[in-house]
Design a protein around this motif. Sequence first.
Motif, PDB file in Angstrom:
ATOM      1  N   HIS A  25       0.689  -5.382  -6.835  1.00  9.61           N
ATOM      2  CA  HIS A  25       0.565  -5.149  -5.473  1.00  9.61           C
ATOM      3  C   HIS A  25       0.416  -4.033  -4.968  1.00  9.61           C
ATOM      4  CE1 HIS A  25       5.241  -2.904  -5.455  1.00  9.61           C
ATOM      5  NE2 HIS A  25       4.136  -2.065  -5.924  1.00  9.61           N
ATOM      6  N   VAL A  26       0.313  -3.983  -3.729  1.00 13.90           N
ATOM      7  CA  VAL A  26       0.465  -2.982  -2.450  1.00 13.90           C
ATOM      8  C   VAL A  26       0.679  -2.462  -2.457  1.00 13.90           C
ATOM      9  CG1 VAL A  26      -2.383  -2.049  -0.460  1.00 13.90           C
ATOM     10  CG2 VAL A  26      -2.724  -3.946  -2.336  1.00 13.90           C
ATOM     11  N   ILE A  27       1.245  -0.594  -1.804  1.00 15.85           N
ATOM     12  CA  ILE A  27       1.904   0.001  -1.565  1.00 15.85           C
ATOM     13  C   ILE A  27       0.887   0.852  -0.089  1.00 15.85           C
ATOM     14  CG2 ILE A  27       3.698   1.799  -1.125  1.00 15.85           C
ATOM     15  CD1 ILE A  27       4.828  -0.950  -2.520  1.00 15.85           C
ATOM     16  N   ASN A  28       2.378   0.979   0.922  1.00 12.41           N
ATOM     17  CA  ASN A  28       1.208   1.903   1.815  1.00 12.41           C
ATOM     18  C   ASN A  28       1.933   3.259   1.746  1.00 12.41           C
ATOM     19  OD1 ASN A  28       1.266   3.315   4.611  1.00 12.41           O
ATOM     20  ND2 ASN A  28       1.426   1.569   5.566  1.00 12.41           N
ATOM     21  N   LEU A  40       1.764   6.083   2.981  1.00 14.17           N
ATOM     22  CA  LEU A  40       2.262   6.840   4.173  1.00 14.17           C
ATOM     23  C   LEU A  40       3.438   6.159   4.226  1.00 14.17           C
ATOM     24  CD1 LEU A  40       1.836   8.712   6.340  1.00 14.17           C
ATOM     25  CD2 LEU A  40       1.387   6.839   8.049  1.00 14.17           C
ATOM     26  N   THR A  41       3.488   4.778   4.835  1.00 13.59           N
ATOM     27  CA  THR A  41       5.652   4.272   4.282  1.00 13.59           C
ATOM     28  C   THR A  41       6.425   4.323   3.608  1.00 13.59           C
ATOM     29  OG1 THR A  41       4.899   2.328   4.776  1.00 13.59           O
ATOM     30  CG2 THR A  41       4.526   3.762   6.839  1.00 13.59           C
ATOM     31  N   GLY A  42       5.703   4.449   2.489  1.00 14.17           N
ATOM     32  CA  GLY A  42       6.417   3.583   1.353  1.00 14.17           C
ATOM     33  C   GLY A  42       7.192   2.386   1.209  1.00 14.17           C
ATOM     34  N   GLU A  43       5.786   1.337   1.908  1.00 17.99           N
ATOM     35  CA  GLU A  43       6.370   0.153   2.176  1.00 17.99           C
ATOM     36  C   GLU A  43       5.125  -0.801   1.617  1.00 17.99           C
ATOM     37  OE1 GLU A  43       6.693  -1.326   6.313  1.00 17.99           O
ATOM     38  OE2 GLU A  43       9.192   0.448   5.861  1.00 17.99           O
ATOM     39  N   GLU A  44       5.532  -2.248   1.282  1.00 13.11           N
ATOM     40  CA  GLU A  44       4.370  -2.428   0.733  1.00 13.11           C
ATOM     41  C   GLU A  44       4.109  -3.561   1.447  1.00 13.11           C
ATOM     42  OE1 GLU A  44       4.488  -7.376  -2.087  1.00 13.11           O
ATOM     43  OE2 GLU A  44       6.260  -5.933  -1.945  1.00 13.11           O
ATOM     44  N   MET A  45       2.565  -3.671   1.225  1.00 13.13           N
ATOM     45  CA  MET A  45       1.812  -4.370   2.329  1.00 13.13           C
ATOM     46  C   MET A  45       1.869  -5.533   1.905  1.00 13.13           C
ATOM     47  SD  MET A  45      -0.832  -0.972   2.561  1.00 13.13           S
ATOM     48  CE  MET A  45      -1.960  -1.861   4.213  1.00 13.13           C
ATOM     49  N   GLU A  46       1.842  -6.676   3.257  1.00 15.79           N
ATOM     50  CA  GLU A  46       2.257  -7.931   2.513  1.00 15.79           C
ATOM     51  C   GLU A  46       0.916  -8.424   2.919  1.00 15.79           C
ATOM     52  OE1 GLU A  46       4.104  -9.797   1.960  1.00 15.79           O
ATOM     53  OE2 GLU A  46       6.518  -8.788   1.746  1.00 15.79           O
ATOM     54  N   GLU A  70      -1.946  -7.988   1.818  1.00 15.40           N
ATOM     55  CA  GLU A  70      -2.643  -7.228   1.315  1.00 15.40           C
ATOM     56  C   GLU A  70      -2.730  -7.190  -0.411  1.00 15.40           C
ATOM     57  OE1 GLU A  70      -6.515  -3.858   1.420  1.00 15.40           O
ATOM     58  OE2 GLU A  70      -4.843  -5.369   2.866  1.00 15.40           O
ATOM     59  N   ARG A  71      -4.227  -7.919  -0.659  1.00 12.18           N
ATOM     60  CA  ARG A  71      -4.615  -7.323  -2.328  1.00 12.18           C
ATOM     61  C   ARG A  71      -6.106  -6.821  -2.946  1.00 12.18           C
ATOM     62  NH1 ARG A  71      -1.260  -9.608  -1.889  1.00 12.18           N
ATOM     63  NH2 ARG A  71       0.072 -12.219  -2.132  1.00 12.18           N
TER      64      ARG A  71
END
Length: 217
Positions: free
Chosen positions: A47-50, A52-58, A60-61
Amino acid sequence: MKNVAVVLSGCGVFDGAEIYESVLTLLALDTHGAKYQCFAPDMQQYHVINHLTGEEMEGERRNVLVEAARIARGEINKLEDLDVKDFDALLLPGGFGAAKNLSDFALKGSDCTVQPQVERVCKAFAEKGKPAGYLCIAPAMLARIYGRDVKLTIGNDAETAKAITDMGAEHINCAVTDVVEDTDHKLVTSPAYMLAQNIGEAAKGINKLVDKVLGMA
């Protein structure tokens, strides 16, 4: 001149290779007068993590090889093309990519498996008796590579250490500036950013690991 294969797992601590660890590893190799070639599997990352925020980037591949090329300045090859006979040693920096892309340790713990190309390459170095160094969380996959008697460290995190011992490996607590050597397997591990509070601390352990691995080659 020693020639070392470096396997990366993407780009970024939370979903790929830890960038500081990767760069410090390459710098240490260069400082020690060794050549190196970076490799990564040509596959979609878990998966891909932002960052800056630590959140998953839904939605995004990203591709592990393409992302790892950022660290290697484009000088990187597909892992499937790595031939053990061309190299004297193997190094794997950490970052969660080692536990999400190169293996599924982050998801399955002691029930984890290693990505097939990664398993092939790592086992090839082990079977040829060529030295290897694993940093940070990357050693969590070593029981699957070397078997149940392997000695290693990820630092001192009790939960992670338990998962490793459940797989049959021997975990040894270790300071960030030190390494654990398994001389029987020509294997060196160090905690790096499992424990490091700053880049200087990480550098001390990584430099020591690179020195030990090259000394075994």
